[in-house]
Design a protein around this motif. Structure first.
Motif, PDB file in Angstrom:
ATOM      1  N   PRO A 422      56.364 -10.160  13.357  1.00  0.00           N
ATOM      2  CA  PRO A 422      57.171 -11.112  14.127  1.00  0.00           C
ATOM      3  C   PRO A 422      57.917 -10.415  15.259  1.00  0.00           C
ATOM      4  O   PRO A 422      58.153  -9.204  15.211  1.00  0.00           O
ATOM      5  N   ASP A 423      58.274 -11.174  16.262  1.00  0.00           N
ATOM      6  CA  ASP A 423      59.096 -10.638  17.346  1.00  0.00           C
ATOM      7  C   ASP A 423      60.395 -10.093  16.763  1.00  0.00           C
ATOM      8  O   ASP A 423      60.990 -10.687  15.860  1.00  0.00           O
ATOM      9  N   GLY A 424      60.839  -8.970  17.282  1.00  0.00           N
ATOM     10  CA  GLY A 424      62.076  -8.361  16.802  1.00  0.00           C
ATOM     11  C   GLY A 424      61.879  -7.319  15.725  1.00  0.00           C
ATOM     12  O   GLY A 424      62.849  -6.704  15.264  1.00  0.00           O
ATOM     13  N   THR A 425      60.614  -7.083  15.298  1.00  0.00           N
ATOM     14  CA  THR A 425      60.353  -6.087  14.252  1.00  0.00           C
ATOM     15  C   THR A 425      60.726  -4.686  14.736  1.00  0.00           C
ATOM     16  O   THR A 425      60.367  -4.272  15.830  1.00  0.00           O
ATOM     17  N   VAL A 426      61.436  -3.951  13.882  1.00  0.00           N
ATOM     18  CA  VAL A 426      61.822  -2.571  14.179  1.00  0.00           C
ATOM     19  C   VAL A 426      61.030  -1.591  13.309  1.00  0.00           C
ATOM     20  O   VAL A 426      60.514  -0.585  13.791  1.00  0.00           O
ATOM     21  N   ILE A 427      60.930  -1.863  12.014  1.00  0.00           N
ATOM     22  CA  ILE A 427      60.192  -1.018  11.076  1.00  0.00           C
ATOM     23  C   ILE A 427      59.349  -1.927  10.190  1.00  0.00           C
ATOM     24  O   ILE A 427      59.836  -2.946   9.683  1.00  0.00           O
ATOM     25  N   SER A 428      58.090  -1.569   9.978  1.00  0.00           N
ATOM     26  CA  SER A 428      57.201  -2.349   9.121  1.00  0.00           C
ATOM     27  C   SER A 428      56.487  -1.415   8.152  1.00  0.00           C
ATOM     28  O   SER A 428      55.763  -0.520   8.569  1.00  0.00           O
ATOM     29  N   LYS A 429      56.713  -1.623   6.829  1.00  0.00           N
ATOM     30  CA  LYS A 429      56.125  -0.781   5.792  1.00  0.00           C
ATOM     31  C   LYS A 429      55.437  -1.645   4.745  1.00  0.00           C
ATOM     32  O   LYS A 429      55.398  -2.866   4.841  1.00  0.00           O
ATOM     33  N   LYS A 430      54.917  -0.979   3.684  1.00  0.00           N
ATOM     34  CA  LYS A 430      54.152  -1.691   2.668  1.00  0.00           C
ATOM     35  C   LYS A 430      54.959  -2.773   1.954  1.00  0.00           C
ATOM     36  O   LYS A 430      54.431  -3.841   1.638  1.00  0.00           O
ATOM     37  N   ARG A 431      56.230  -2.490   1.662  1.00  0.00           N
ATOM     38  CA  ARG A 431      57.023  -3.423   0.858  1.00  0.00           C
ATOM     39  C   ARG A 431      58.246  -3.965   1.582  1.00  0.00           C
ATOM     40  O   ARG A 431      59.092  -4.625   0.971  1.00  0.00           O
ATOM     41  N   TYR A 432      58.374  -3.713   2.872  1.00  0.00           N
ATOM     42  CA  TYR A 432      59.513  -4.294   3.599  1.00  0.00           C
ATOM     43  C   TYR A 432      59.261  -4.260   5.094  1.00  0.00           C
ATOM     44  O   TYR A 432      58.432  -3.500   5.596  1.00  0.00           O
ATOM     45  N   LEU A 433      60.016  -5.114   5.790  1.00  0.00           N
ATOM     46  CA  LEU A 433      59.987  -5.151   7.250  1.00  0.00           C
ATOM     47  C   LEU A 433      61.415  -5.364   7.727  1.00  0.00           C
ATOM     48  O   LEU A 433      62.132  -6.220   7.186  1.00  0.00           O
ATOM     49  N   LEU A 434      61.850  -4.563   8.687  1.00  0.00           N
ATOM     50  CA  LEU A 434      63.188  -4.674   9.262  1.00  0.00           C
ATOM     51  C   LEU A 434      63.094  -5.143  10.702  1.00  0.00           C
ATOM     52  O   LEU A 434      62.173  -4.752  11.434  1.00  0.00           O
ATOM     53  N   GLY A 435      64.056  -5.956  11.114  1.00  0.00           N
ATOM     54  CA  GLY A 435      64.042  -6.415  12.494  1.00  0.00           C
ATOM     55  C   GLY A 435      65.219  -7.315  12.815  1.00  0.00           C
ATOM     56  O   GLY A 435      66.131  -7.496  12.005  1.00  0.00           O
ATOM     57  N   HIS A 436      65.191  -7.868  14.011  1.00  0.00           N
ATOM     58  CA  HIS A 436      66.270  -8.733  14.487  1.00  0.00           C
ATOM     59  C   HIS A 436      65.770 -10.169  14.615  1.00  0.00           C
ATOM     60  O   HIS A 436      64.641 -10.408  15.078  1.00  0.00           O
ATOM     61  N   GLN A 437      66.601 -11.111  14.172  1.00  0.00           N
ATOM     62  CA  GLN A 437      66.297 -12.537  14.305  1.00  0.00           C
ATOM     63  C   GLN A 437      64.896 -12.867  13.764  1.00  0.00           C
ATOM     64  O   GLN A 437      64.089 -13.532  14.425  1.00  0.00           O
ATOM     65  N   LEU A 438      64.623 -12.409  12.569  1.00  0.00           N
ATOM     66  CA  LEU A 438      63.316 -12.660  11.954  1.00  0.00           C
ATOM     67  C   LEU A 438      63.209 -14.116  11.514  1.00  0.00           C
ATOM     68  O   LEU A 438      64.150 -14.668  10.939  1.00  0.00           O
ATOM     69  N   PRO A 439      62.070 -14.738  11.742  1.00  0.00           N
ATOM     70  CA  PRO A 439      61.903 -16.133  11.323  1.00  0.00           C
ATOM     71  C   PRO A 439      61.618 -16.214   9.827  1.00  0.00           C
ATOM     72  O   PRO A 439      61.193 -15.241   9.210  1.00  0.00           O
ATOM     73  N   PRO A 440      61.814 -17.369   9.214  1.00  0.00           N
ATOM     74  CA  PRO A 440      61.430 -17.534   7.807  1.00  0.00           C
ATOM     75  C   PRO A 440      59.910 -17.509   7.658  1.00  0.00           C
ATOM     76  O   PRO A 440      59.174 -17.773   8.614  1.00  0.00           O
ATOM     77  N   HIS A 441      59.448 -17.143   6.449  1.00  0.00           N
ATOM     78  CA  HIS A 441      58.011 -17.086   6.186  1.00  0.00           C
ATOM     79  C   HIS A 441      57.812 -17.414   4.708  1.00  0.00           C
ATOM     80  O   HIS A 441      58.564 -16.929   3.855  1.00  0.00           O
ATOM     81  N   PRO A 442      56.831 -18.232   4.360  1.00  0.00           N
ATOM     82  CA  PRO A 442      56.699 -18.696   2.970  1.00  0.00           C
ATOM     83  C   PRO A 442      56.360 -17.613   1.953  1.00  0.00           C
ATOM     84  O   PRO A 442      56.592 -17.799   0.752  1.00  0.00           O
ATOM     85  N   THR A 443      55.799 -16.479   2.388  1.00  0.00           N
ATOM     86  CA  THR A 443      55.377 -15.447   1.430  1.00  0.00           C
ATOM     87  C   THR A 443      56.420 -14.341   1.246  1.00  0.00           C
ATOM     88  O   THR A 443      56.146 -13.373   0.547  1.00  0.00           O
ATOM     89  N   VAL A 444      57.585 -14.471   1.873  1.00  0.00           N
ATOM     90  CA  VAL A 444      58.562 -13.387   1.825  1.00  0.00           C
ATOM     91  C   VAL A 444      59.933 -13.889   1.408  1.00  0.00           C
ATOM     92  O   VAL A 444      60.237 -15.085   1.486  1.00  0.00           O
ATOM     93  N   TRP A 445      60.753 -12.926   0.972  1.00  0.00           N
ATOM     94  CA  TRP A 445      62.184 -13.169   0.846  1.00  0.00           C
ATOM     95  C   TRP A 445      62.849 -12.600   2.088  1.00  0.00           C
ATOM     96  O   TRP A 445      62.571 -11.471   2.500  1.00  0.00           O
ATOM     97  N   HIS A 446      63.709 -13.393   2.652  1.00  0.00           N
ATOM     98  CA  HIS A 446      64.307 -13.097   3.950  1.00  0.00           C
ATOM     99  C   HIS A 446      65.816 -12.970   3.773  1.00  0.00           C
ATOM    100  O   HIS A 446      66.446 -13.824   3.161  1.00  0.00           O
ATOM    101  N   GLY A 447      66.398 -11.859   4.260  1.00  0.00           N
ATOM    102  CA  GLY A 447      67.835 -11.671   4.107  1.00  0.00           C
ATOM    103  C   GLY A 447      68.398 -10.755   5.154  1.00  0.00           C
ATOM    104  O   GLY A 447      67.706 -10.323   6.086  1.00  0.00           O
ATOM    105  N   GLU A 448      69.687 -10.429   5.003  1.00  0.00           N
ATOM    106  CA  GLU A 448      70.395  -9.573   5.950  1.00  0.00           C
ATOM    107  C   GLU A 448      70.936  -8.350   5.233  1.00  0.00           C
ATOM    108  O   GLU A 448      71.484  -8.460   4.128  1.00  0.00           O
ATOM    109  N   THR A 449      70.836  -7.194   5.873  1.00  0.00           N
ATOM    110  CA  THR A 449      71.369  -5.971   5.267  1.00  0.00           C
ATOM    111  C   THR A 449      72.893  -5.989   5.222  1.00  0.00           C
ATOM    112  O   THR A 449      73.501  -5.227   4.473  1.00  0.00           O
TER     113      THR A 449
END
Length: 509
Positions: A422-449
């Protein structure tokens, strides 16, 4: 007939002799071939063979019969019965720890098979205990249930696979069909169902507040567990051992070993790990800090300073009369050298990396469970060295995160490839993705650090639901970063030196 008892005694004493036992192996092998023992023994049941230790063919048949019992009657087998038989055989000639391996008698492999059979029996018995499933009323209840017994699924699975690996390394593959069965029970029976039950708790509110009653958040570690000890007096020292990817079930095993050692008393508690559960954030959360934050490139800062690498962590600790060292460096030091190295320091952080160093590489991840066993041994040795050689009386052992590992490669249901970052991605790994203003997605849990790690700023994350992975570059069996209990339940062992009269009483007899 009259000489049979004398012959039995003669053979028993011959087998039990350290000097002549290997000669017995050779002669017994010759006689077994002359008598065609391989053709005779399969007709005999376990009761007929239970006390027989004359030929190695009997030993192999006993193992097969125990394996078949576990596979054919998993719903009724009693672990205590398997353990009793296995222990008796390991005390005998063919699986003896006091005699060497030979080409015909791979004793190390035989002992490993028996240890694996006991672990499998206990795993199957545990499975029956939780036949009703893993659902709990709340996240706190789930947390307590895992601490109270569910962790044993992970621990017994690790122990079974570890012993099976030893046996198979000596080309002794008797456990292969049982291994397939245990793998199925662990993956489909335990992990999948636990993920579903725990997922309901995450979606039921835990992700929004990330707190559990009476459980310390990982980012509060220094303020809650280190600082109070230092405040007791100017001469108080605290040693903190951080073992990368050392998870709760392994800490339970280490706890038992520490409490059997001379002059130590160890207790175990848990911390709610930061999310995503990855090294950079977990390590930063354990350092002294007022605030955690992120740079634009995803680097984690403590009070605006870098937390990446030993030098940066050492610089942060210097402000607290502290020092950061590599555990392997300390373990190689002699007493006077170690004491001189920490002279004038009150907070000593020792960084230990065995599990993650092995598991996080595709070429070595198959050795993950062996690495866990090595880590347990090294952490026990390091703790003893701190107390005996460095005058340490207060030791804390913890981790940055845990991990998930299965012996088999992930199947299709465990693969959730992202259609695109997604737009705003900073780091993308096997079990997590970090970024800014990430949209919701049905296959993930979405939260804030901000919520899950107490980090300032607007950094957000995606972690895949359950045990699934986003990417498959490198290894895929060893993973962390997500929100499964095995990843976020961070162990914290407190070890104190025992003084006075009780010191001698703690020595293992």
């Amino acid at each position: 007939e009259a000489g049979r008892p004398n012959a039995a005694v003669c053979l028993s004493q011959w087998r039990d002799s350290n000097s002549t036992g290997t000669a017995y192996d050779h002669l017994a092998g010759k006689i077994a071939r002359l008598l065609h023992m391989d053709d005779l023994i399969p007709a005999l049941g376990s009761e007929a063979l239970e006390g027989v230790k004359t030929f190695v063919e009997v030993e192999k048949q006993v193992m097969r019969l125990l394996r078949d019992r576990l596979m054919e009657t998993p719903e009724t087998v009693k672990a205590a019965d398997i353990r009793q038989i296995a222990q008796s055989r390991m005390n005998g000639h063919w699986a003896s720890a006091s005699l060497p391996d030979t080409h015909e008698t791979p004793r190390t492999a035989f002992r490993a098979v028996y240890e694996a059979l006991v672990a499998a029996a206990e795993f199957l018995e545990l499975r029956r205990d939780y036949a009703q499933g893993f659902h709990q009323p709340s996240a706190a209840d789930h947390w307590n249930a895992y601490q109270g017994g569910l962790y044993r699924f992970d621990q017994l699975y690790r122990q079974f696979c570890g012993h099976a690996d030893v046996a198979e390394s000596q080309t002794w593959s008797i456990l292969k069909p049982l291994r397939d069965q245990i793998e199925l029970h662990y993956g489909n029976g335990f992990l999948t169902n636990l993920a579903l039950a725990w997922g309901e708790c995450l979606e039921g509110g835990l992700l929004e507040h990330w707190k559990l009653p009476e459980v310390l958040n990982q980012q509060d570690f220094f303020a809650a567990r280190v600082a109070p000890v230092l405040e007791e007096g100017p001469n108080r020292k605290v040693f903190v051992i951080i073992s990368d990817a050392f998870r709760y079930e392994a800490a339970r095993e280490l706890l038992g070993e520490l409490n059997g050692r001379y002059r130590t008393k160890a207790t175990l508690e848990t911390m709610l790990g930061v999310l995503p559960s990855y090294t950079a954030l977990g390590m930063a959360s354990l350092l002294p800090h007022e605030t955690l934050s992120y740079k634009e490139n995803g680097d984690v800062l403590a009070d605006g300073k870098s937390t990446s690498g030993l030098a940066a962590r050492n610089a942060l600790l210097e402000g607290h009369e502290g020092i950061a060292l590599q555990a392997e460096e300390v373990m190689a030091m002699k007493r006077d050298e170690a004491r001189e190295r920490i002279r004038g320091k009150r907070v000593i952080y020792l960084y230990h990396n065995v599990v993650d160093a092995t598991g996080d590489s595709a070429s070595t991840e198959s050795g993950t469970f062996k690495a866990v066993r090595e880590a347990i041994q090294e952490l026990g040795q390091l703790t003893r060295q701190i107390i005996d050689k460095m005058n340490g009386s207060h030791v804390l052992i913890t981790a940055d995160h845990g991990f998930l590992y299965q012996d088999s490669n992930p199947s299709w249901p465990d693969k959730t490839p992202l259609p695109g970052k997604p737009d705003g991605t900073v780091i993308s790994k096997k079990r997590y993705l970090l970024g800014h203003q990430l949209p919701p997605h049905p296959t993930v849990w979405h939260g804030e650090t901000r919520t899950t790690a107490g980090a300032t700023g607007e950094m957000q994350f995606w972690v895949p639901k359950g045990t699934t992975r986003f990417h498959f570059v490198g290894g895929a069996r060893f993973v962390h970063g997500g929100a499964m209990l095995q990843e976020i339940m961070v162990p914290l062992i407190t070890v104190n030196e025992i003084e006075g009269k009780s010191k001698q009483q703690t020595q293992t007899k």
